[in-house]
Scaffold this motif. Structure first.
Motif, mmCIF file in Angstrom:
data_model
loop_
_atom_site.group_PDB
_atom_site.id
_atom_site.type_symbol
_atom_site.label_atom_id
_atom_site.label_comp_id
_atom_site.label_asym_id
_atom_site.label_seq_id
_atom_site.Cartn_x
_atom_site.Cartn_y
_atom_site.Cartn_z
ATOM 1 N N ASP A 292 0.862 -1.177 0.000
ATOM 2 C CA ASP A 292 0.000 0.000 0.000
ATOM 3 C C ASP A 292 0.902 1.231 0.000
ATOM 4 O O ASP A 292 1.792 1.351 0.843
ATOM 5 C CB ASP A 292 -0.899 -0.006 1.242
ATOM 6 N N CYS B 289 0.468 4.137 1.041
ATOM 7 C CA CYS B 289 0.530 4.985 2.242
ATOM 8 C C CYS B 289 1.630 4.534 3.199
ATOM 9 O O CYS B 289 1.911 5.227 4.177
ATOM 10 C CB CYS B 289 -0.829 5.171 2.915
ATOM 11 N N HIS C 48 -3.674 8.846 -0.973
ATOM 12 C CA HIS C 48 -2.521 8.071 -1.434
ATOM 13 C C HIS C 48 -1.622 8.876 -2.364
ATOM 14 O O HIS C 48 -0.437 8.585 -2.479
ATOM 15 C CB HIS C 48 -2.989 6.761 -2.081
HETATM 16 ZN ZN LIG Z 1 -3.369 2.995 2.052
#
Ligand SMILES: [Zn+2]
Length: 212
Positions: free
Chosen positions: A151, A153, A190
């Motif tokens: 991911d 993030c 994001h």
């Molecule tokens: Zn994320």
């Protein structure tokens, strides 16, 4: 807490604390007092709101906003630092509370809080760096915990460990933004973390971002 921190960060970016004081005299102090009241006097950690859920995310948020406001003296920093140190696990990482599983997000918030407090000496850099390095998957992305999907993030992790990862997977040239992973919908959240991650690995043409 989270929205208050975002609000303070926006005011800081816009250099608008003076304007806030003009429109709402004592506004800075009132924000600082709201945050300070969310500190648990006994443990030193912070709740996210009046309902009392605590998490090292909120502790970092409090440190972040109060340091931007110049109001760190409103809280018991030493007690909060002790709490963060109590969240350190055998793998060098940190969780939401003492004994809780290490999570990359909580490593970010705990290391950030310790950095603001000037206590990075408490961090086991080699151990936490090794754990974070293991977050990189064969496709170049980074996950937040073992056995999870990558991911974007979590791409701000290279602030702790300089990691080689595939920059191309972060960019969706058709939509212009960045998604959590290749093929997913792009969003502002994001995109912010993707651009911050690219800056931290010194991607050409981006301003240097302060990881804290
Ligand atoms: Zn994320």
């Amino acid at each position: 807490m989270l929205y208050t921190v975002s609000g303070v960060q926006i005011l800081a970016i816009l250099n608008a604390f003076d304007e806030l004081e003009t429109k709402l005299p004592g506004g800075k102090q009132r924000i600082g007092q709201y945050i300070a009241k969310l500190q648990d006097a006994e443990s030193g950690t912070f709740a996210g709101d009046e309902w009392g859920e605590t998490d090292t995310r909120f502790l970092y948020g409090a440190f972040n906003a109060l340091s931007l406001l110049g109001l760190m003296h409103l809280i018991d920093v030493e007690r909060a630092v002790d709490y963060v140190n109590g969240c350190k696990n055998f793998d060098g990482g940190y969780g939401t509370s003492p004994g809780a599983e290490t999570h990359a997000g909580q490593i970010f918030t705990c290391v950030g809080a310790l950095s603001i407090a000037g206590r990075l000496d408490l961090v086991d850099i080699d151990r936490v760096g090794a754990w974070l390095s293991e977050r990189q998957l064969p496709n170049g992305g980074l996950n937040g915990r073992p056995e999870k999907l990558e991911d974007v993030c979590y791409s701000t992790l290279p602030c702790i460990v300089t990691s080689r990862y595939n920059v191309d997977i972060l960019k969706d040239s058709e939509k212009g933004g960045i998604a959590d992973r290749a093929g997913d919908m792009v969003d502002v959240f994001h995109t912010v973390f993707g651009v911050a991650g690219l800056s931290l690995i010194e991607y050409a043409g981006l301003e240097v971002v302060d990881p804290v």
